[in-house]
Scaffold this motif. Structure first.
Motif, short mmCIF file in Angstrom:
data_model
loop_
_atom_site.label_atom_id
_atom_site.label_comp_id
_atom_site.label_asym_id
_atom_site.label_seq_id
_atom_site.Cartn_x
_atom_site.Cartn_y
_atom_site.Cartn_z
N GLU A 8 0.80 -1.21 0.00
CA GLU A 8 0.00 0.00 0.00
C GLU A 8 0.84 1.27 0.00
N TRP A 13 -3.93 6.10 -6.51
CA TRP A 13 -5.36 6.07 -6.81
C TRP A 13 -5.60 7.02 -7.97
N ASP A 14 -6.00 6.48 -9.09
CA ASP A 14 -6.21 7.24 -10.32
C ASP A 14 -7.66 7.02 -10.75
N LEU A 112 -1.33 6.97 -2.09
CA LEU A 112 -1.90 6.36 -0.89
C LEU A 112 -0.76 5.82 -0.04
N PRO A 141 -1.56 2.41 -11.30
CA PRO A 141 -2.68 2.70 -10.41
C PRO A 141 -3.21 1.44 -9.72
N CYS A 142 -3.70 1.60 -8.49
CA CYS A 142 -4.25 0.47 -7.75
C CYS A 142 -5.60 0.07 -8.34
N SER A 144 -9.59 -1.68 -7.62
CA SER A 144 -10.65 -1.38 -6.66
C SER A 144 -10.47 -2.15 -5.36
N LEU A 147 -7.70 -0.47 -3.33
CA LEU A 147 -8.20 0.78 -2.78
C LEU A 147 -9.09 0.53 -1.57
N TRP A 150 -7.01 -0.39 1.41
CA TRP A 150 -6.31 0.78 1.95
C TRP A 150 -7.24 1.63 2.79
N ARG A 151 -8.42 1.94 2.28
CA ARG A 151 -9.29 2.84 3.03
C ARG A 151 -9.82 2.17 4.30
#
Length: 285
Positions: A8, A13-14, A112, A141-142, A144, A147, A150-151
Motif C-alpha cells: 500500500e 489512486w487514479d 496512498l 494505479p491500484c 478497486s 483501494l 487501503w481505506r
C-alpha cells in the motif's frame, strides 16, 4: 510493516470524479457559506476539503474545492452531483455574483501512503489531454480491491454504508473537515451543538477479526457486547496473509471503550481500534 502495508505504501489512486463548475467573483464567499470549510481567504489553486451538509448537519457529500481567478471547481469525492448542483442552485441569488456552470468528469490522482493521514500535497488534478508527471507514472494505479483494503485500514469513510446521508461529521471522524471558527453555514447550528456538547450516538471504528479459521465477515453483520447490540459492520476486506478479515464499523456509544466485540451470527471476535488518520471526535460526557 506487514506485507499488505508495504504494497500500500506504493499505491496510486487514479480515478475520475464528477465536478461542478461555479463562475463569478462571489464563489469564495458562496462556498464559505454553503460548505463546512473555511474558503474565504484561501489562495487560488489550493485544494480545500469540505463537507456539504443538510440543515440538520448530516453529511450529504464530500468535496474538494479549488478556487481560480474566474470562479471555483467543486469535485465530489462522494455524493450525488445532481443533488449538490440543485442545492447550490436553490440558494444562489443575483447579489451572490455566482453562476452555476457546467458539470464534467475530472481526473484525479492521489498517492496512498500506509499509516499516514491522506495528504492534499499528494493529490493532483489532470486535464483530459495531460499526462501525469514522471514521478506519478510508477507504480501503476491500484485496483478497486487494493483501494478498498487501503481505506479500510486507514479508516477513510468513503463507502455507501458510511456515507448514508444520515451520519454527521463527528460520527464519521471528519473533524478536520469542519471549520468551527467561522460564521453561519448550512448545518452549522447542529455541528456547533455537537462540538460543544458531544453526545454522538455512534462513532466509526476500524475492526479486525482475531480468528484465523477463514471466517469472513461482511457489511451488515451486527456487533454485540454482553449480548447487547453494539454496532454494525459497514465495510469489509479480506486479509490474504492471515485469512481473517478487517474493515470499518459504526460502534455504539456505550461500546466505544471495548477492545473486542463479537460479530456476525457465529459470534466471531473482532478487535476494535480508532482510525489513526482521522479521529478527533467531540468530547463525550
Amino acid at each position: 510493516m506487514t506485507k499488505g502495508n508495504q504494497a500500500e505504501s506504493m499505491l496510486i489512486w487514479d480515478a475520475r470524479f464528477p465536478l461542478i463548475r461555479l463562475e463569478g467573483s462571489g464563489c469564495s464567499s458562496f462556498l464559505h457559506g454553503q460548505t463546512s470549510a473555511r474558503v474565504d481567504g484561501r489562495a487560488i489553486g489550493d485544494l480545500i476539503q469540505a463537507c456539504w451538509l443538510n440543515a440538520t448537519g448530516r453529511v450529504q457529500a464530500l468535496l474538494e474545492i479549488r478556487l481560480d481567478s474566474a470562479g471555483a471547481d467543486v469535485l465530489l469525492l462522494n455524493g450525488d452531483i445532481d443533488s449538490v448542483a440543485q442545492g447550490f442552485d436553490r440558494v444562489i441569488f443575483p447579489a451572490d455574483q455566482v453562476r452555476l456552470g457546467e458539470q464534467r468528469q475530472q481526473r484525479r490522482m492521489q498517492r496512498l501512503q500506509a499509516e499516514m493521514m491522506p495528504d492534499l500535497q499528494q493529490v493532483i488534478w489532470l486535464d483530459d489531454n495531460a499526462d501525469p508527471p514522471t514521478s506519478w507514472q510508477d507504480p501503476a494505479p491500484c485496483n478497486s480491491s487494493e483501494l478498498e483494503c487501503w481505506r479500510n485500514r486507514q479508516g477513510w469513510p468513503l463507502g455507501d454504508k458510511e456515507l448514508t446521508g444520515d451520519t454527521n461529521p463527528f460520527e464519521l471522524g471528519l473533524m478536520h473537515w469542519i471549520e468551527l471558527n467561522k460564521g453561519c453555514y448550512l448545518g452549522q447550528e447542529t455541528v456547533a451543538k455537537l462540538a460543544s456538547r458531544g453526545g454522538v450516538k455512534q462513532e466509526l471504528r476500524c475492526w479486525r477479526s482475531t480468528a484465523d479459521d477463514g471466517t469472513a465477515l461482511t457489511s451488515g453483520d451486527q456487533l454485540s457486547l454482553n449480548d447487547s447490540r453494539a454496532g454494525i459492520i459497514t465495510s469489509a476486506s479480506r486479509d490474504d496473509v492471515t485469512g481473517g478479515s478487517f474493515g470499518l464499523a459504526f460502534v455504539r456509544r456505550q461500546a466505544l471503550d471495548a477492545e473486542t466485540l463479537l460479530a456476525g451470527a457465529s459470534g466471531v471476535e473482532v478487535s476494535i481500534s480508532r482510525p489513526s488518520c482521522f479521529w478527533e471526535p467531540p468530547t463525550r460526557d
